[in-house]
Design a protein around this motif. Structure first.
Motif, PDB file in Angstrom:
ATOM      1  N   PRO A   7      49.674  46.173 -16.898  1.00 28.50           N
ATOM      2  CA  PRO A   7      50.387  46.064 -18.168  1.00 28.50           C
ATOM      3  C   PRO A   7      49.553  45.463 -19.291  1.00 28.50           C
ATOM      4  CG  PRO A   7      51.636  45.030 -16.380  1.00 28.50           C
ATOM      5  CD  PRO A   7      50.304  45.443 -15.830  1.00 28.50           C
ATOM      6  N   ARG A   8      48.532  44.704 -18.965  1.00 32.29           N
ATOM      7  CA  ARG A   8      47.716  44.080 -20.012  1.00 32.29           C
ATOM      8  C   ARG A   8      46.729  45.052 -20.632  1.00 32.29           C
ATOM      9  NH1 ARG A   8      45.516  39.889 -16.066  1.00 32.29           N
ATOM     10  NH2 ARG A   8      45.810  41.733 -14.843  1.00 32.29           N
ATOM     11  N   ALA A   9      46.590  46.233 -20.045  1.00 33.24           N
ATOM     12  CA  ALA A   9      45.597  47.196 -20.508  1.00 33.24           C
ATOM     13  C   ALA A   9      45.834  47.627 -21.954  1.00 33.24           C
ATOM     14  CB  ALA A   9      45.586  48.419 -19.598  1.00 33.24           C
ATOM     15  N   SER A  10      47.047  47.569 -22.423  1.00 31.12           N
ATOM     16  CA  SER A  10      47.317  48.024 -23.787  1.00 31.12           C
ATOM     17  C   SER A  10      47.651  46.877 -24.733  1.00 31.12           C
ATOM     18  CB  SER A  10      48.455  49.049 -23.771  1.00 31.12           C
ATOM     19  OG  SER A  10      49.624  48.438 -23.283  1.00 31.12           O
ATOM     20  N   GLY A  11      47.245  45.683 -24.413  1.00 29.53           N
ATOM     21  CA  GLY A  11      47.479  44.546 -25.292  1.00 29.53           C
ATOM     22  C   GLY A  11      48.751  43.801 -24.933  1.00 29.53           C
ATOM     23  N   PRO A  12      49.144  42.851 -25.792  1.00 29.75           N
ATOM     24  CA  PRO A  12      50.326  42.037 -25.513  1.00 29.75           C
ATOM     25  C   PRO A  12      51.582  42.902 -25.424  1.00 29.75           C
ATOM     26  CG  PRO A  12      49.201  41.262 -27.497  1.00 29.75           C
ATOM     27  CD  PRO A  12      48.522  42.505 -27.052  1.00 29.75           C
ATOM     28  N   PHE A  13      52.479  42.509 -24.574  1.00 31.69           N
ATOM     29  CA  PHE A  13      53.728  43.252 -24.425  1.00 31.69           C
ATOM     30  C   PHE A  13      54.550  43.094 -25.700  1.00 31.69           C
ATOM     31  CE2 PHE A  13      57.859  44.325 -22.539  1.00 31.69           C
ATOM     32  CZ  PHE A  13      57.493  45.518 -21.933  1.00 31.69           C
ATOM     33  N   PRO A  14      55.235  44.155 -26.155  1.00 31.04           N
ATOM     34  CA  PRO A  14      55.953  44.113 -27.433  1.00 31.04           C
ATOM     35  C   PRO A  14      56.981  42.989 -27.557  1.00 31.04           C
ATOM     36  CG  PRO A  14      55.819  46.358 -26.637  1.00 31.04           C
ATOM     37  CD  PRO A  14      55.274  45.475 -25.543  1.00 31.04           C
ATOM     38  N   THR A  15      57.574  42.554 -26.470  1.00 33.69           N
ATOM     39  CA  THR A  15      58.569  41.489 -26.590  1.00 33.69           C
ATOM     40  C   THR A  15      57.946  40.170 -27.039  1.00 33.69           C
ATOM     41  OG1 THR A  15      58.393  41.022 -24.217  1.00 33.69           O
ATOM     42  CG2 THR A  15      60.196  42.462 -24.931  1.00 33.69           C
ATOM     43  N   ASN A  16      56.628  40.048 -26.903  1.00 32.54           N
ATOM     44  CA  ASN A  16      55.952  38.847 -27.403  1.00 32.54           C
ATOM     45  C   ASN A  16      56.042  38.756 -28.922  1.00 32.54           C
ATOM     46  OD1 ASN A  16      55.276  38.226 -24.801  1.00 32.54           O
ATOM     47  ND2 ASN A  16      53.180  38.966 -24.952  1.00 32.54           N
ATOM     48  N   GLY A  17      56.290  39.885 -29.580  1.00 33.20           N
ATOM     49  CA  GLY A  17      56.408  39.904 -31.033  1.00 33.20           C
ATOM     50  C   GLY A  17      57.806  39.623 -31.543  1.00 33.20           C
ATOM     51  N   LEU A  18      58.769  39.450 -30.629  1.00 33.49           N
ATOM     52  CA  LEU A  18      60.134  39.172 -31.059  1.00 33.49           C
ATOM     53  C   LEU A  18      60.272  37.706 -31.454  1.00 33.49           C
ATOM     54  CD1 LEU A  18      62.119  41.156 -28.335  1.00 33.49           C
ATOM     55  CD2 LEU A  18      61.554  41.882 -30.660  1.00 33.49           C
ATOM     56  N   ASP A  19      60.989  37.467 -32.522  1.00 36.21           N
ATOM     57  CA  ASP A  19      61.216  36.122 -33.046  1.00 36.21           C
ATOM     58  C   ASP A  19      62.619  35.694 -32.625  1.00 36.21           C
ATOM     59  OD1 ASP A  19      62.062  33.996 -34.697  1.00 36.21           O
ATOM     60  OD2 ASP A  19      60.821  34.668 -36.360  1.00 36.21           O
ATOM     61  N   ASP A  20      62.735  34.615 -31.868  1.00 34.52           N
ATOM     62  CA  ASP A  20      64.040  34.172 -31.374  1.00 34.52           C
ATOM     63  C   ASP A  20      65.033  33.898 -32.497  1.00 34.52           C
ATOM     64  OD1 ASP A  20      63.293  34.402 -28.724  1.00 34.52           O
ATOM     65  OD2 ASP A  20      62.713  32.303 -28.536  1.00 34.52           O
ATOM     66  N   THR A  21      64.559  33.434 -33.626  1.00 34.46           N
ATOM     67  CA  THR A  21      65.462  33.169 -34.753  1.00 34.46           C
ATOM     68  C   THR A  21      66.056  34.468 -35.270  1.00 34.46           C
ATOM     69  OG1 THR A  21      64.199  31.228 -35.378  1.00 34.46           O
ATOM     70  CG2 THR A  21      65.622  32.174 -37.072  1.00 34.46           C
ATOM     71  N   VAL A  22      65.254  35.499 -35.373  1.00 31.35           N
ATOM     72  CA  VAL A  22      65.696  36.787 -35.901  1.00 31.35           C
ATOM     73  C   VAL A  22      66.388  37.618 -34.822  1.00 31.35           C
ATOM     74  CG1 VAL A  22      64.908  38.962 -36.925  1.00 31.35           C
ATOM     75  CG2 VAL A  22      63.841  36.804 -37.596  1.00 31.35           C
ATOM     76  N   HIS A  23      65.900  37.551 -33.607  1.00 32.32           N
ATOM     77  CA  HIS A  23      66.341  38.470 -32.561  1.00 32.32           C
ATOM     78  C   HIS A  23      67.775  38.246 -32.100  1.00 32.32           C
ATOM     79  CE1 HIS A  23      65.707  41.509 -29.555  1.00 32.32           C
ATOM     80  NE2 HIS A  23      66.223  40.702 -28.646  1.00 32.32           N
ATOM     81  N   GLN A  24      68.306  37.059 -32.232  1.00 34.65           N
ATOM     82  CA  GLN A  24      69.683  36.821 -31.816  1.00 34.65           C
ATOM     83  C   GLN A  24      70.563  37.858 -32.513  1.00 34.65           C
ATOM     84  OE1 GLN A  24      72.708  35.902 -33.112  1.00 34.65           O
ATOM     85  NE2 GLN A  24      73.628  35.247 -31.196  1.00 34.65           N
ATOM     86  N   ARG A  25      71.443  38.530 -31.774  1.00 34.12           N
ATOM     87  CA  ARG A  25      72.109  39.728 -32.295  1.00 34.12           C
ATOM     88  C   ARG A  25      72.869  39.519 -33.597  1.00 34.12           C
ATOM     89  NH1 ARG A  25      77.630  41.223 -30.105  1.00 34.12           N
ATOM     90  NH2 ARG A  25      78.419  39.306 -29.213  1.00 34.12           N
TER      91      ARG A  25
END
Length: 126
Positions: A7-25
């Motif tokens: 999984p590391r072959a393509s860089g950081p996993f996209p969920t690492n870019g999620l912001d907990d402040t914004v992501h809360q539904r």
């Protein structure tokens, strides 16, 4: 090597870019609605997101403290009203959140099985 094998072959996993402040539904909903216009009335947000006044107030406080929205109080006629407006930082945070979600979807679509059926009868025998 495929991303499934490493999984590391393509860089950081996209969920690492999620912001907990914004992501809360509910906060994501608030920012998305606020980005659709110049400002939005809090009463509309409460109805649209089906929140209690207290719950909505808490989410607005979190977003305001993070400088993602600005709260404006005033009157419409003789009735007090509260509006929110998304800030430049809020628009950037929303844009980053959506980009991370789009990347997550893109990766998932690349690795998803070709079968479109996902019912219980599709499970392999045990």
């Amino acid at each position: 090597m495929s991303t499934v094998d490493d999984p590391r072959a393509s860089g950081p996993f996209p969920t690492n870019g999620l912001d907990d402040t914004v992501h809360q539904r509910h906060r994501l909903g608030i920012l998305t609605i606020a980005a659709e216009g110049e400002r939005v009335e809090v009463a509309y947000l409460r109805e649209a997101l089906e929140l209690t006044a207290g719950n909505l107030s808490r989410h607005l406080t979190v977003l305001e403290e993070a400088r993602l929205i600005e709260v404006e109080k005033g009157y419409h006629g003789r009735r007090p009203r509260t509006w929110i407006r998304i800030t430049r930082e809020g628009r950037q945070a929303l844009h980053s959140e959506i980009a991370a979600l789009q990347e997550l979807l893109r990766r998932h679509q690349q690795t998803a099985p070709t079968s479109t059926s996902t019912g219980p009868d599709d499970r392999p025998p045990t």
